[in-house]
Design a protein around this motif. Structure first.
Motif, PDB file in Angstrom:
ATOM      1  N   GLU A  59      10.614   5.629   8.979  1.00  7.11           N
ATOM      2  CA  GLU A  59      10.851   4.229   8.612  1.00  7.11           C
ATOM      3  C   GLU A  59      12.213   3.818   9.154  1.00  7.11           C
ATOM      4  O   GLU A  59      13.209   4.532   8.973  1.00  7.11           O
ATOM      5  N   ASN A 114      10.334  -2.869   8.253  1.00  8.66           N
ATOM      6  CA  ASN A 114      10.246  -3.796   7.117  1.00  8.66           C
ATOM      7  C   ASN A 114      10.316  -5.238   7.598  1.00  8.66           C
ATOM      8  O   ASN A 114      11.182  -5.593   8.402  1.00  8.66           O
ATOM      9  N   GLU A 146       5.860  -3.145   7.210  1.00  4.89           N
ATOM     10  CA  GLU A 146       5.914  -3.051   5.754  1.00  4.89           C
ATOM     11  C   GLU A 146       6.241  -4.414   5.165  1.00  4.89           C
ATOM     12  O   GLU A 146       7.254  -5.029   5.517  1.00  4.89           O
ATOM     13  N   ASP A 176       4.551  -2.468   0.639  1.00  3.40           N
ATOM     14  CA  ASP A 176       5.725  -1.696   0.209  1.00  3.40           C
ATOM     15  C   ASP A 176       5.974  -1.882  -1.294  1.00  3.40           C
ATOM     16  O   ASP A 176       5.557  -2.877  -1.878  1.00  3.40           O
TER      17      ASP A 176
END
Ligand code: C2E
Ligand code: MG
Ligand code: MG
Ligand code: MG
Length: 288
Positions: A59, A114, A146, A176
């Motif tokens: 990530e 993200n 995400e 998420d």
């Protein structure tokens, strides 16, 4: 007397507000600078496949290396970036940078990025994601986006359409922090997510709390029947791994496997966590 007190309180309050406003303005000004001065950087945290404990990917987690304040964690500046709209530019930088980085990894590894709900407010988000894939050359299946449920809270229809278009590009959509906020099972019916990340607040207590375990168990079993993968975030202890494997969590992420850190390319193009992350060099710990 009372009046004077009241007035003092008022002035005190006003001072406080001014300070807060000034601070925000400082951050905003600095943040505009940050993009052009290359002060933003991405840390990467490994995610494991729980079936064989192979590295499934990383990530990307944003950091700001401020010239005087040092390394600043995302929760301290992303809200301001969202309010000022700077998140659009920052978010694009993150996407392109993360896709480029992933191009150096073995082809089976995936990068998770993200997205802020604010980024869904721009009509060209899909084109921008397409652009990041094209610029970097990354295969869409290797990109996971995400999002949090807040994307589905307002502008629901428009954002759902955006999510569908993103999925049509071939990228994977991940929900998420599942279990926090309103988190209702409804969201799982509104959109075919590829993966759910179980919030670390549950993982943190999963070995001690019957309630946390029941919730983790409900999420994993439901995801299994809906053919959705699950990542447990915030795994810090070995005993959690055993339990989460037994419960059928497909992926694991947490300090136990590595903190977010810089990725450096070592010999033969092999990617390893840098000396910085392994603690060979002093690594600033950004977790509160
Ligand atoms: P998130 O997406 O839920 O990311 C996971 C957070 O949990 C990260 O915090 C990570 O460092 C932390 N974490 C991972 N493993 C553990 C663990 O074992 N224990 C504990 N206590 N924490 C763990 P971080 O890096 O501070 O990021 C915080 C949040 O900031 C992220 O939460 C995400 O919502 C946001 N964020 C980070 N990078 C970006 C970005 O590029 N764009 C946007 N829009 N948001 C970002
Ligand atoms: Mg995340
Ligand atoms: Mg998360
Ligand atoms: Mg989280």
């Amino acid at each position: 007397e009372a009046k004077r007190n009241g007035r003092n309180q008022y002035e005190f309050f006003r001072c406080d507000m001014e300070e807060v406003a000034r601070h925000r303005l400082d951050v905003e000004t600095d943040l505009r600078q940050a993009l052009t001065s290359h002060e933003l950087l991405l840390y990467y945290q490994p995610i494991k496949n729980s079936a064989n404990m192979a590295l499934s990917g990383y990530e990307a987690l944003l950091r700001w290396n401020h010239p005087t304040k040092g390394l600043i964690p995302p929760l301290q500046f992303i809200p301001i970036a969202e309010e000022t709209g700077l998140i659009h530019e920052i978010g694009m930088w993150v996407l392109v940078e993360a896709c480029r980085e992933a191009m150096r990894w073995p082809p089976e590894q995936v990068v998770s990025v993200n997205l802020s709900p604010i980024q869904f407010g721009r009509r060209n988000l899909v084109d921008r994601v397409k652009g990041a894939l094209a610029t970097s050359g990354l295969a869409p299946q290797r990109l996971e986006l995400e999002i949090t449920e807040s994307v589905l809270l307002d502008e629901t229809q428009r954002n759902l359409e955006t999510l569908r278009q993103l999925k049509q590009l071939g990228v994977r959509i991940v929900l998420d922090d599942f279990g926090t906020g309103y988190s209702s099972l409804r969201y799982l019916r509104t959109f075919p997510f590829d993966k759910i990340k179980i919030d670390k607040s549950f993982i943190n207590e999963v070995c001690e709390s019957r309630e946390a375990l029941a919730i983790v168990r409900a999420i994993t079993s439901m995801s299994r029947s809906l053919d959705i993968e699950t990542t447990a975030e915030g795994v810090e202890r070995a005993e959690q791994v055993d339990l989460l494997q037994r419960e059928g969590c497909s992926h694991l992420q947490g300090y136990l496997f590595g903190r977010p850190g810089r990725l450096d390319i070592l010999d033969e193009g092999r990617v390893t966590l840098s000396a910085l992350q392994q603690g060979l060099l002093p690594a600033p710990d950004l977790q509160p």
